[in-house]
Scaffold this motif. Structure first.
Motif, mmCIF file in Angstrom:
data_model
loop_
_atom_site.group_PDB
_atom_site.id
_atom_site.type_symbol
_atom_site.label_atom_id
_atom_site.label_comp_id
_atom_site.label_asym_id
_atom_site.label_seq_id
_atom_site.Cartn_x
_atom_site.Cartn_y
_atom_site.Cartn_z
ATOM 1 N N UNK A 75 -87.731 8.125 -9.781
ATOM 2 C CA UNK A 75 -87.626 9.138 -10.767
ATOM 3 C C UNK A 75 -87.726 7.707 -11.402
ATOM 4 N N UNK A 76 -88.354 7.712 -12.742
ATOM 5 C CA UNK A 76 -88.105 6.927 -13.981
ATOM 6 C C UNK A 76 -88.592 7.732 -15.536
ATOM 7 N N UNK A 77 -88.508 6.644 -16.260
ATOM 8 C CA UNK A 77 -88.584 7.106 -17.377
ATOM 9 C C UNK A 77 -90.108 6.886 -18.013
ATOM 10 N N UNK A 78 -91.339 7.383 -17.810
ATOM 11 C CA UNK A 78 -92.590 6.965 -18.041
ATOM 12 C C UNK A 78 -92.214 5.503 -18.478
ATOM 13 N N UNK A 79 -93.522 5.165 -17.979
ATOM 14 C CA UNK A 79 -93.386 3.278 -19.069
ATOM 15 C C UNK A 79 -94.157 2.143 -18.352
ATOM 16 N N UNK A 80 -93.948 0.938 -18.811
ATOM 17 C CA UNK A 80 -94.581 0.028 -17.432
ATOM 18 C C UNK A 80 -93.949 -0.857 -16.538
ATOM 19 N N UNK A 81 -94.247 -1.245 -15.800
ATOM 20 C CA UNK A 81 -93.281 -1.667 -14.890
ATOM 21 C C UNK A 81 -94.184 -2.604 -14.386
ATOM 22 N N UNK A 82 -93.378 -3.567 -13.567
ATOM 23 C CA UNK A 82 -93.868 -4.219 -12.184
ATOM 24 C C UNK A 82 -93.188 -4.574 -11.325
ATOM 25 N N UNK A 83 -93.678 -4.943 -10.034
ATOM 26 C CA UNK A 83 -92.906 -5.203 -8.798
ATOM 27 C C UNK A 83 -92.205 -6.118 -8.730
ATOM 28 N N UNK A 84 -91.487 -6.781 -8.614
ATOM 29 C CA UNK A 84 -90.858 -8.300 -7.701
ATOM 30 C C UNK A 84 -90.594 -8.088 -6.401
ATOM 31 N N UNK A 85 -91.245 -9.299 -5.674
ATOM 32 C CA UNK A 85 -91.676 -9.331 -4.107
ATOM 33 C C UNK A 85 -90.554 -10.287 -3.998
ATOM 34 N N UNK A 86 -89.150 -10.469 -2.968
ATOM 35 C CA UNK A 86 -89.209 -11.630 -3.180
ATOM 36 C C UNK A 86 -88.762 -11.649 -1.216
ATOM 37 N N UNK A 87 -88.857 -12.858 -1.031
ATOM 38 C CA UNK A 87 -89.047 -13.565 -0.016
ATOM 39 C C UNK A 87 -88.455 -14.595 -0.032
ATOM 40 N N UNK A 88 -88.904 -16.418 0.591
ATOM 41 C CA UNK A 88 -88.133 -17.348 -0.192
ATOM 42 C C UNK A 88 -88.403 -17.311 -1.328
ATOM 43 N N UNK A 89 -88.766 -16.746 -2.467
ATOM 44 C CA UNK A 89 -89.254 -16.857 -3.606
ATOM 45 C C UNK A 89 -89.363 -15.900 -4.648
ATOM 46 N N UNK A 90 -89.303 -15.372 -6.207
ATOM 47 C CA UNK A 90 -89.322 -14.187 -5.994
ATOM 48 C C UNK A 90 -90.747 -13.974 -7.058
ATOM 49 N N UNK A 91 -91.785 -13.453 -7.067
ATOM 50 C CA UNK A 91 -92.705 -13.424 -7.235
ATOM 51 C C UNK A 91 -93.251 -12.019 -7.877
ATOM 52 N N UNK A 92 -93.689 -11.505 -8.752
ATOM 53 C CA UNK A 92 -93.918 -10.125 -9.324
ATOM 54 C C UNK A 92 -95.619 -9.927 -9.850
ATOM 55 N N UNK A 93 -95.816 -8.290 -9.876
ATOM 56 C CA UNK A 93 -97.059 -7.937 -9.729
ATOM 57 C C UNK A 93 -97.418 -8.027 -11.805
ATOM 58 N N UNK A 94 -98.926 -7.626 -11.177
ATOM 59 C CA UNK A 94 -98.743 -7.286 -13.037
ATOM 60 C C UNK A 94 -98.223 -6.127 -12.821
ATOM 61 N N UNK A 95 -98.684 -5.662 -14.774
ATOM 62 C CA UNK A 95 -97.637 -4.834 -15.417
ATOM 63 C C UNK A 95 -98.807 -3.949 -15.217
ATOM 64 N N UNK A 96 -98.411 -2.264 -14.418
ATOM 65 C CA UNK A 96 -98.689 -1.537 -14.309
ATOM 66 C C UNK A 96 -97.849 -0.499 -14.686
ATOM 67 N N UNK A 97 -98.425 0.983 -14.790
ATOM 68 C CA UNK A 97 -98.099 2.371 -15.468
ATOM 69 C C UNK A 97 -96.972 3.534 -14.008
ATOM 70 N N UNK A 98 -95.824 3.502 -14.844
ATOM 71 C CA UNK A 98 -95.437 4.505 -13.766
ATOM 72 C C UNK A 98 -95.003 6.029 -14.417
ATOM 73 N N UNK A 99 -95.653 6.903 -14.376
ATOM 74 C CA UNK A 99 -95.616 8.564 -14.952
ATOM 75 C C UNK A 99 -94.260 8.204 -13.968
ATOM 76 N N UNK A 100 -92.941 9.060 -15.082
ATOM 77 C CA UNK A 100 -91.995 9.910 -14.715
ATOM 78 C C UNK A 100 -91.457 10.893 -15.059
ATOM 79 N N UNK A 101 -90.988 11.922 -14.698
ATOM 80 C CA UNK A 101 -90.661 12.850 -14.911
ATOM 81 C C UNK A 101 -90.325 13.747 -16.661
ATOM 82 N N UNK A 102 -89.899 11.709 -16.959
ATOM 83 C CA UNK A 102 -89.157 11.920 -19.039
ATOM 84 C C UNK A 102 -90.062 11.154 -19.223
ATOM 85 N N UNK A 103 -90.928 11.683 -20.218
ATOM 86 C CA UNK A 103 -91.768 11.091 -21.683
ATOM 87 C C UNK A 103 -90.917 10.697 -22.829
ATOM 88 N N UNK A 104 -91.087 9.671 -23.698
ATOM 89 C CA UNK A 104 -90.577 9.780 -24.699
ATOM 90 C C UNK A 104 -91.334 9.711 -25.864
#
Length: 111
Positions: free
Chosen positions: A82-111
């Motif tokens: 549950x997050x505020x609707x917005x643009x996010x990415x995910x960070x994958x950590x193993x030996x190094x951190x790298x992240x995804x392209x930006x994408x949208x999460x539609x949360x229960x709260x929208x501004x």
């Protein structure tokens, strides 16, 4: 204070590209999705435990989507928080951190 002993062990850095989510992806809070990455070239040894964080802009949030999974698997199921609707990415950590392209999460709260 004792100095750390030098190590001759070569450490591999593994930064597999995140394939999903990607630009254009829309997730909704409460859904389950598989975060996927290219696992075609893992090193012989992966030294760190794997985990995934949610990222907002240029900041990693404290939201842990997954942890203690096998980085060689190429995917892990996560539940969209549950997050505020917005643009996010995910960070994958193993030996190094790298992240995804930006994408949208539609949360229960929208501004």
């Amino acid at each position: 204070m004792a100095a750390a002993a030098p190590t001759s062990e070569k450490r591999d850095v593994y930064t597999p590209p995140v394939l999903y989510p990607h630009s254009g992806t829309v997730w909704y809070s409460g859904q389950k999705h598989n975060v996927t990455w290219d696992n075609s070239n893992p090193p012989k040894s992966i030294s760190n435990g794997a985990f995934i964080l949610l990222r907002s802009g240029t900041y990693e949030t404290p939201v842990v989507l997954a942890h203690d999974f096998n980085l060689r698997s190429g995917r892990v199921e996560v539940t969209v928080p549950d997050v505020i609707t917005g643009t996010f990415s995910i960070v994958l950590f193993g030996d190094s951190g790298n992240w995804s392209e930006d994408f949208t999460i539609k949360g229960p709260i929208t501004f």
